[in-house]
Design a protein around this motif. Structure first.
Motif, PDB file in Angstrom:
ATOM      1  N   ILE A  87       0.837  -1.207   0.000  1.00 34.66           N
ATOM      2  CA  ILE A  87       0.000   0.000   0.000  1.00 34.66           C
ATOM      3  C   ILE A  87       0.864   1.246   0.000  1.00 34.66           C
ATOM      4  O   ILE A  87       0.636   2.198  -0.769  1.00 34.66           O
ATOM      5  CB  ILE A  87      -0.950   0.012   1.216  1.00 34.66           C
ATOM      6  N   PHE A  88       1.884   1.261   0.860  1.00 34.29           N
ATOM      7  CA  PHE A  88       2.772   2.419   0.910  1.00 34.29           C
ATOM      8  C   PHE A  88       3.499   2.605  -0.424  1.00 34.29           C
ATOM      9  O   PHE A  88       3.717   3.731  -0.875  1.00 34.29           O
ATOM     10  CB  PHE A  88       3.780   2.269   2.045  1.00 34.29           C
ATOM     11  N   PHE A  89       3.877   1.501  -1.053  1.00 35.52           N
ATOM     12  CA  PHE A  89       4.595   1.607  -2.316  1.00 35.52           C
ATOM     13  C   PHE A  89       3.681   2.138  -3.418  1.00 35.52           C
ATOM     14  O   PHE A  89       4.118   2.917  -4.274  1.00 35.52           O
ATOM     15  CB  PHE A  89       5.166   0.243  -2.722  1.00 35.52           C
ATOM     16  N   LEU A  90       2.419   1.733  -3.411  1.00 36.26           N
ATOM     17  CA  LEU A  90       1.473   2.266  -4.390  1.00 36.26           C
ATOM     18  C   LEU A  90       1.314   3.769  -4.221  1.00 36.26           C
ATOM     19  O   LEU A  90       1.232   4.513  -5.212  1.00 36.26           O
ATOM     20  CB  LEU A  90       0.125   1.561  -4.254  1.00 36.26           C
ATOM     21  N   ARG A  91       1.271   4.229  -2.975  1.00 36.29           N
ATOM     22  CA  ARG A  91       1.223   5.682  -2.750  1.00 36.29           C
ATOM     23  C   ARG A  91       2.487   6.342  -3.264  1.00 36.29           C
ATOM     24  O   ARG A  91       2.458   7.424  -3.856  1.00 36.29           O
ATOM     25  CB  ARG A  91       1.076   5.976  -1.250  1.00 36.29           C
ATOM     26  N   ARG A  92       3.621   5.674  -3.029  1.00 39.36           N
ATOM     27  CA  ARG A  92       4.913   6.191  -3.496  1.00 39.36           C
ATOM     28  C   ARG A  92       4.906   6.358  -5.020  1.00 39.36           C
ATOM     29  O   ARG A  92       5.362   7.375  -5.545  1.00 39.36           O
ATOM     30  CB  ARG A  92       6.011   5.213  -3.062  1.00 39.36           C
TER      31      ARG A  92
END
Length: 342
Positions: A87-92
Motif C-alpha cells: 500500500i505504501f509503495f502504491l502511494r509512493r
C-alpha cells in the motif's frame, strides 16, 4: 528469506544516485536547449562523440536499476516494521507519477512518470523467487537491448534492481570485495570491446538524420547496460578506498536528494534559458560549462541542506504524501523527539 535491515541507509546507493545525476544532466540539457550539432573535426565534435560513447544511455540505466533496488528495500523494510509495504509503495508510485506529470510539462523526456508506470507493472513480481526474477530480468534486458527500444529498458532494469535487492548485493559490500573486483574487471573488458565497436560506427556529427547516425545511436542503446554495469562496479570499488570515499562524499549528499536535484536540474536550465535566451544558440561544449555550474551549486547546496535537515525539500513532501503525516524535517526536531521518548 534473510531479515531485512530496517534502520541503516545503504550509503553506496546514495553515491551511485549522485553519480547518476552528474551524467543525466549532460544529456538532458542538450535536448532541453536544442544544442547545435557541431562541425566535424572540432573540439565540439569530440565532446559530442564523448557524450554518445560514455554518457547517453549509461546513466539513465543506472537510475532505472537503482529504482528497482529501492523498490525492494522500501517494501521489504515497511513489511519488516509490520506495515503494509504494498500500500505504501502504491502511494509512493502515485506521488512519483504526479511529480513526473508536472515535470513533463517542462521536460518531455523526464523519467519519473516512466518509473512509476514500470514500478506498477513489476509490482506483482515482488513475491517471486529471486532466481526466477533474475532469469526474467536478463531475458527482458537482452531482448530490449538487442532491438534498442529505450523506453522499454527500464522495465528490465528495474526488475534486475529488485532482484539485486532480493540477493542483498548492496549489503555488507566490504565482505564482497573479491567478487566486486572480478565483476568490475570482467565488465571493463566487455566495455572496452563494446565502446570500440560503437566508436567504429561513429559518423560525422553534422550528418543529422543519416542511416549511419541512426545506427551509431542504436548501438549505443544496445551496449548501454554493459557500460553502466562497469560504471557501477568501478564506483563501488573506489568506495572501498578510504581516501576516495572521502573525496567522493559530496556525491552521497547529492544522491540523498536525488528527487529534488533531478527536478531542479530542469529548473536551473530553464531559468538560464529564460534569462539568457539560450535555446538553439549553444554549442555542445557550452552546455557542458552550464552543467558544471549547476552541478557545483547543487552539490554544495545538498551538503549544506542535509547538515541541518533530514530530507531534501521534495523528499520531505514525498514522505508526507506516502505516510499521510508530517515527518520532522529539522535534525534538531528529530533529536528532541528522540529525547522525549527516552
Amino acid at each position: 528469506m534473510n531479515p531485512v535491515d530496517t534502520t541503516n541507509r545503504i550509503d553506496e546507493l546514495d553515491y551511485l544516485r549522485g553519480f547518476g545525476l552528474l551524467g543525466i544532466i549532460l544529456i538532458n540539457i542538450v535536448f532541453l536547449l536544442s544544442a547545435n550539432m557541431p562541425a566535424p573535426n572540432t573540439p565540439d565534435a569530440v565532446y559530442w562523440k564523448f557524450l554518445y560513447l560514455f554518457v547517453e544511455g549509461r546513466f539513465y540505466t543506472i537510475f532505472s536499476f537503482l529504482f528497482g533496488v529501492g523498490f525492494y528495500l522500501f517494501i521489504s523494510r515497511a513489511n519488516a516494521k509490520g506495515k503494509n509495504g504494498t500500500i505504501f509503495f502504491l502511494r509512493r508510485l502515485l506521488v512519483m507519477f504526479s511529480f513526473g506529470l508536472l515535470h513533463s510539462m517542462y521536460h518531455p523526456g523526464e523519467a519519473l512518470s516512466v518509473y512509476a508506470v514500470c514500478g506498477l507493472l513489476i509490482l506483482p513480481l515482488y513475491k517471486l523467487k529471486k532466481e526466477l526474477n533474475l532469469v526474467i530480468g536478463l531475458i527482458l534486458l537482452f531482448a530490449f537491448s538487442w532491438v534498442a527500444i529505450k523506453p522499454l529498458l527500464p522495465i528490465a532494469l528495474i526488475l534486475l534492481g529488485l532482484t539485486a535487492g532480493q540477493y542483498r548485493l548492496f549489503e555488507n559490500i566490504v565482505e564482497k570485495r573479491k567478487q566486486l573486483n572480478w565483476f568490475t574487471s570482467i565488465f571493463f573488458l566487455f566495455t572496452v570491446i563494446a565502446l570500440y565497436y560503437q566508436a567504429k560506427q561513429a559518423p560525422l556529427p553534422s550528418r543529422e538524420g543519416s542511416l549511419e547516425l541512426y545506427w551509431f545511436y542504436h548501438v549505443g542503446i544496445m551496449i548501454g547496460p554493459i557500460i553502466s554495469a562497469f560504471y557501477v562496479g568501478l564506483l563501488l570499488v573506489l568506495l572501498q578506498i578510504p581516501i576516495m570515499k572521502k573525496l567522493l562524499t559530496p556525491l552521497k549528499y547529492y544522491g540523498r536528494m536525488a528527487l529534488t536535484n533531478y527536478i531542479f536540474q530542469t529548473v536551473f536550465i530553464l531559468i538560464a534559458n529564460s534569462l539568457l535566451g539560450l535555446y538553439g544558440q549553444l554549442t555542445f561544449l557550452q552546455t557542458l560549462i552550464i552543467c558544471f555550474g549547476i552541478n557545483i551549486i547543487q552539490l554544495a547546496f545538498s551538503m549544506i541542506w542535509l547538515h541541518y535537515f533530514r530530507f531534501g525539500p521534495l523528499e520531505w513532501i514525498w514522505r508526507m504524501a506516502i505516510y499521510l503525516k508530517v515527518p520532522p524535517l529539522w535534525k534538531k526536531d528529530t533529536a528532541k523527539c528522540q529525547n522525549s521518548i527516552q
